[in-house]
Write an enzyme that holds these catalytic residues in place. Sequence first.
Site, PDB file in Angstrom:
ATOM      1  N   ASP A  67       0.812  -1.215   0.000  1.00 11.80           N
ATOM      2  CA  ASP A  67       0.000   0.000   0.000  1.00 11.80           C
ATOM      3  C   ASP A  67       0.850   1.271   0.000  1.00 11.80           C
ATOM      4  O   ASP A  67       2.070   1.233   0.240  1.00 11.80           O
ATOM      5  CB  ASP A  67      -0.954   0.011   1.209  1.00 11.80           C
ATOM      6  CG  ASP A  67      -0.315  -0.572   2.475  1.00 11.80           C
ATOM      7  OD1 ASP A  67       0.915  -0.477   2.616  1.00 11.80           O
ATOM      8  OD2 ASP A  67      -1.046  -1.125   3.296  1.00 11.80           O
ATOM      9  N   ASN A 136      -7.711  -3.282  14.024  1.00  7.54           N
ATOM     10  CA  ASN A 136      -9.119  -3.455  13.628  1.00  7.54           C
ATOM     11  C   ASN A 136      -9.288  -4.609  12.627  1.00  7.54           C
ATOM     12  O   ASN A 136     -10.350  -4.757  12.028  1.00  7.54           O
ATOM     13  CB  ASN A 136      -9.672  -2.152  13.041  1.00  7.54           C
ATOM     14  CG  ASN A 136      -8.962  -1.735  11.748  1.00  7.54           C
ATOM     15  OD1 ASN A 136      -8.076  -2.453  11.256  1.00  7.54           O
ATOM     16  ND2 ASN A 136      -9.341  -0.600  11.199  1.00  7.54           N
ATOM     17  N   HIS A 138      -7.442  -5.064   9.829  1.00  6.06           N
ATOM     18  CA  HIS A 138      -7.075  -4.817   8.429  1.00  6.06           C
ATOM     19  C   HIS A 138      -5.792  -5.550   8.048  1.00  6.06           C
ATOM     20  O   HIS A 138      -4.915  -5.782   8.875  1.00  6.06           O
ATOM     21  CB  HIS A 138      -7.008  -3.313   8.097  1.00  6.06           C
ATOM     22  CG  HIS A 138      -5.846  -2.548   8.655  1.00  6.06           C
ATOM     23  ND1 HIS A 138      -5.950  -1.250   9.097  1.00  6.06           N
ATOM     24  CD2 HIS A 138      -4.535  -2.872   8.824  1.00  6.06           C
ATOM     25  CE1 HIS A 138      -4.773  -0.824   9.506  1.00  6.06           C
ATOM     26  NE2 HIS A 138      -3.895  -1.796   9.350  1.00  6.06           N
ATOM     27  N   GLU A 143      -9.682  -2.018   5.174  1.00 11.30           N
ATOM     28  CA  GLU A 143     -10.339  -1.756   6.448  1.00 11.30           C
ATOM     29  C   GLU A 143     -11.597  -2.624   6.582  1.00 11.30           C
ATOM     30  O   GLU A 143     -12.076  -3.181   5.584  1.00 11.30           O
ATOM     31  CB  GLU A 143     -10.718  -0.265   6.514  1.00 11.30           C
ATOM     32  CG  GLU A 143      -9.537   0.692   6.418  1.00 11.30           C
ATOM     33  CD  GLU A 143      -8.720   0.803   7.707  1.00 11.30           C
ATOM     34  OE1 GLU A 143      -8.559  -0.211   8.414  1.00 11.30           O
ATOM     35  OE2 GLU A 143      -8.224   1.902   7.988  1.00 11.30           O
TER      36      GLU A 143
HETATM   37  C1  F6R Z   1       1.326  -1.529   6.110  1.00 10.84           C
HETATM   38  C2  F6R Z   1       0.185  -2.384   6.249  1.00 10.84           C
HETATM   39  C3  F6R Z   1      -0.648  -2.471   7.499  1.00 10.84           C
HETATM   40  C4  F6R Z   1       0.172  -2.791   8.747  1.00 10.84           C
HETATM   41  C5  F6R Z   1      -0.746  -2.813   9.966  1.00 10.84           C
HETATM   42  C6  F6R Z   1       0.010  -3.097  11.248  1.00 10.84           C
HETATM   43  O1  F6R Z   1       1.913  -1.693   4.847  1.00 10.84           O
HETATM   44  O2  F6R Z   1      -0.111  -3.003   5.308  1.00 10.84           O
HETATM   45  O3  F6R Z   1      -1.626  -3.452   7.324  1.00 10.84           O
HETATM   46  O4  F6R Z   1       0.800  -4.025   8.598  1.00 10.84           O
HETATM   47  O5  F6R Z   1      -1.390  -1.580  10.085  1.00 10.84           O
HETATM   48  O6  F6R Z   1       0.818  -2.006  11.541  1.00 10.84           O
HETATM   49  P1  F6R Z   1       1.850  -2.029  12.760  1.00 10.84           P
HETATM   50  O7  F6R Z   1       2.852  -3.054  12.413  1.00 10.84           O
HETATM   51  O8  F6R Z   1       2.428  -0.648  12.788  1.00 10.84           O
HETATM   52  O9  F6R Z   1       1.046  -2.387  13.965  1.00 10.84           O
END
Ligand code: F6R
Length: 258
Positions: A67, A136, A138, A143
């Site tokens: 992303d 959440n 994702h 989301e």
């Molecule tokens: C980022 C991504 C997100 C993160 C997720 C967890 O490229 O795809 O899905 O993996 O938000 O983020 P952290 O590791 O910061 O808790």
Amino acid sequence: MKVLIHETQATAVDCVAGLFADRLKQEPETVLGLATGGTMEAVYERLIARYKAGDMSMAKARSFNLDEYVGLRPDHPCSYWYYMRKKLFDHVDIKPENTFLPCGDAPDPEVEANRYEDAIAAAGDIGLQLLGLGANGHIGFNEPTSSLASHTRIKTLTRTTREANARYFDSFDDVPRLAITMGIGTIMRAEEIVLLAFGEAKADVVAKMIEGPVSAACPASILQMHRKVTVVIDEAAASKLALRDYYEEVHPEVRAPS
Ligand code: F6R
């Protein structure tokens, strides 16, 4: 779903780096799916250490990130392009021309999302996909309520996701509202998926992902339908799992002293 429960965050991270390096040894041309965020920082540190020790090469690999924020140029310090260069690409032997992320500043983000989806398909889809897990549920920036069959597209970020990522920006208001993300259908086409989560803050969502119903309310739960997923967690993240004893019994090697 293979669930590997590690005693510590450090051994969980080592495990993911090991799976990644092993895959590259077996298939140096693997198309890698990469993630950003706090969880992945430790993994990339281990991968850099392995590369420096001569234990891993990315010279023949290609990578597609999950992303990118809409509106951020690749050289913006909060962009995921910038994160990837600083945290991994600048320190290993992957060829810059073989690294791909959506362009956050593309004139038409929708066209860019479709182009990115086509580029992944043209590369033969992802061979090994690394995933973190949002509190959440994702994966990527899919989301809750995202279509479980979605392709790369623009998603509006939830307030909780923007709050979780505000630490990378000067203020909450600076966190973009939109992102281009690989879809859930895109991720599900990956041949193999490795998801890493650690810490108590992820315990509820880890339980929902592994043991809850498959539902767009928790997008990561769709991984229950994938043929080859390894979930690597530490004890804190495993603390709400009803079948924890069972997972530990199935994979005693995770706890065996090396
Ligand atoms: C980022 C991504 C997100 C993160 C997720 C967890 O490229 O795809 O899905 O993996 O938000 O983020 P952290 O590791 O910061 O808790």
